[in-house]
Design a protein around this motif. Structure first.
Motif, mmCIF file in Angstrom:
data_model
loop_
_atom_site.group_PDB
_atom_site.id
_atom_site.type_symbol
_atom_site.label_atom_id
_atom_site.label_comp_id
_atom_site.label_asym_id
_atom_site.label_seq_id
_atom_site.Cartn_x
_atom_site.Cartn_y
_atom_site.Cartn_z
ATOM 1 N N TRP A 187 -37.026 27.954 66.848
ATOM 2 C CA TRP A 187 -37.522 26.940 65.915
ATOM 3 C C TRP A 187 -36.847 27.117 64.561
ATOM 4 O O TRP A 187 -36.657 28.228 64.087
ATOM 5 C CB TRP A 187 -39.033 27.086 65.775
ATOM 6 N N LEU A 218 -44.558 21.143 61.691
ATOM 7 C CA LEU A 218 -45.685 21.429 62.586
ATOM 8 C C LEU A 218 -46.897 21.933 61.798
ATOM 9 O O LEU A 218 -48.026 21.467 62.004
ATOM 10 C CB LEU A 218 -45.261 22.464 63.633
ATOM 11 N N ARG A 262 -39.807 18.164 70.177
ATOM 12 C CA ARG A 262 -40.234 19.320 70.965
ATOM 13 C C ARG A 262 -41.277 18.862 71.962
ATOM 14 O O ARG A 262 -41.962 17.861 71.733
ATOM 15 C CB ARG A 262 -40.861 20.383 70.065
ATOM 16 N N GLU A 269 -38.697 22.666 61.254
ATOM 17 C CA GLU A 269 -39.639 22.342 62.331
ATOM 18 C C GLU A 269 -40.983 23.051 62.099
ATOM 19 O O GLU A 269 -42.047 22.456 62.300
ATOM 20 C CB GLU A 269 -39.045 22.752 63.685
ATOM 21 N N ASP A 270 -40.897 24.306 61.692
ATOM 22 C CA ASP A 270 -42.121 25.060 61.392
ATOM 23 C C ASP A 270 -42.948 24.349 60.322
ATOM 24 O O ASP A 270 -44.172 24.217 60.436
ATOM 25 C CB ASP A 270 -41.772 26.469 60.898
ATOM 26 N N PRO A 281 -46.343 16.341 69.075
ATOM 27 C CA PRO A 281 -44.959 16.332 68.584
ATOM 28 C C PRO A 281 -44.463 14.938 68.212
ATOM 29 O O PRO A 281 -43.734 14.784 67.213
ATOM 30 C CB PRO A 281 -44.151 16.925 69.740
ATOM 31 N N ARG A 285 -45.640 27.843 69.674
ATOM 32 C CA ARG A 285 -45.156 28.190 68.351
ATOM 33 C C ARG A 285 -46.327 28.358 67.384
ATOM 34 O O ARG A 285 -46.371 29.289 66.594
ATOM 35 C CB ARG A 285 -44.192 27.117 67.839
ATOM 36 N N TRP A 286 -47.276 27.439 67.449
ATOM 37 C CA TRP A 286 -48.429 27.493 66.552
ATOM 38 C C TRP A 286 -49.286 28.721 66.868
ATOM 39 O O TRP A 286 -49.613 29.500 65.981
ATOM 40 C CB TRP A 286 -49.243 26.220 66.681
ATOM 41 N N CYS A 323 -44.755 23.358 71.068
ATOM 42 C CA CYS A 323 -45.497 23.310 69.792
ATOM 43 C C CYS A 323 -46.722 24.222 69.847
ATOM 44 O O CYS A 323 -46.999 24.960 68.906
ATOM 45 C CB CYS A 323 -45.941 21.883 69.491
ATOM 46 N N TRP A 354 -51.923 18.162 72.592
ATOM 47 C CA TRP A 354 -50.615 18.800 72.372
ATOM 48 C C TRP A 354 -49.471 17.915 72.870
ATOM 49 O O TRP A 354 -48.351 18.020 72.379
ATOM 50 C CB TRP A 354 -50.557 20.163 73.036
ATOM 51 N N LEU A 396 -41.575 15.558 65.768
ATOM 52 C CA LEU A 396 -40.814 16.717 66.242
ATOM 53 C C LEU A 396 -40.187 16.422 67.599
ATOM 54 O O LEU A 396 -40.826 15.819 68.462
ATOM 55 C CB LEU A 396 -41.745 17.936 66.382
#
Length: 179
Positions: free
Chosen positions: A9, A17, A40, A13-14, A33, A48-49, A45, A29, A38
């Motif tokens: 990422w 999000l 993704r 992008e971080d 995105p 990553r979260w 996502c 979810w 995003l």
DNA sequence: AAGCACATCAACCGCCAGGCG
DNA sequence: TCGCCTGGCGGTTGATGTGCT
């Protein structure tokens, strides 16, 4: 079929999000995105979260107390990383799984303990003969009983003597954390 | 300084369970 | 009851970092 980003990422992008979840929360979810803009998949996502961006996550090294807890919980639960993570605030299942596979497994193997069964494969190697046997740091032997209440000396060397009363194994369902 | 081996960990993949129509 | 969809989990991979020769 739209193109989706994969791999590491980016900072941008971080930020997208984090901003989106902070402002709108998470309801779906799959949809998130697209709503956030995003490229993704929802799964990426969520991962990553949950594993990196959530504000209440602890970063950095595991403490000796955490390590002892992981060993005890693993003996009780096996490779149930999510259940183990639920007992360690701020740690994710991925964190713990990685830590187990890279540090704890080798540490136990090095001490003659089977990391799956927690059986001491070399009973002649006792803690008395090797005072560092349960140290998570090469240069810092563990105390016999740590602050968290885990009997570290028994954590991996002898069979149970498990202080389960000190581990919260309540698996009841609660409303989800907003994050 | 360069090349190699090993360690670390973020991220992906496949599977499964539960919810819902 | 069945099939589809979504979220979650555990196993694995691969990029990157670090240490050693």
């Amino acid at each position: 079929m739209e193109h989706l980003n994969k791999g590491a990422w980016t900072k941008e992008e971080d930020e997208i999000l984090t901003k989106h979840i902070t402002e709108h929360g998470v309801s779906n979810w799959q949809y998130l995105p697209r709503a956030a803009g995003l490229m993704r998949c929802g799964k990426s996502c969520r991962l990553r979260w949950n594993n990196y961006l959530k504000p209440d996550l602890k970063r950095g090294n595991f403490t000796r107390e955490e390590t002892a807890a992981i060993i005890d919980l693993h003996r009780l639960l096996g490779n149930k990383w999510a259940l183990i993570a639920a007992q360690l605030p701020g740690r994710t299942d991925n964190d713990i799984k990685n830590y187990w596979n890279t540090h704890v497994r080798r540490m136990l193997i090095g001490r003659g303990i089977d990391p799956q069964t927690h059986i001491n494969l070399n009973p002649s190697l006792s803690i008395n003969q090797n005072p560092r046997i349960f140290s998570t740091h090469r240069d810092a032997p563990l105390m016999v009983r740590n602050d968290a209440g885990f009997n570290v000396s028994t954590a991996a060397n002898r069979r149970p003597n498990i202080t389960t009363s000190q581990i919260n194994l309540d698996l009841s369902i609660r409303p989800p954390n907003p994050y």
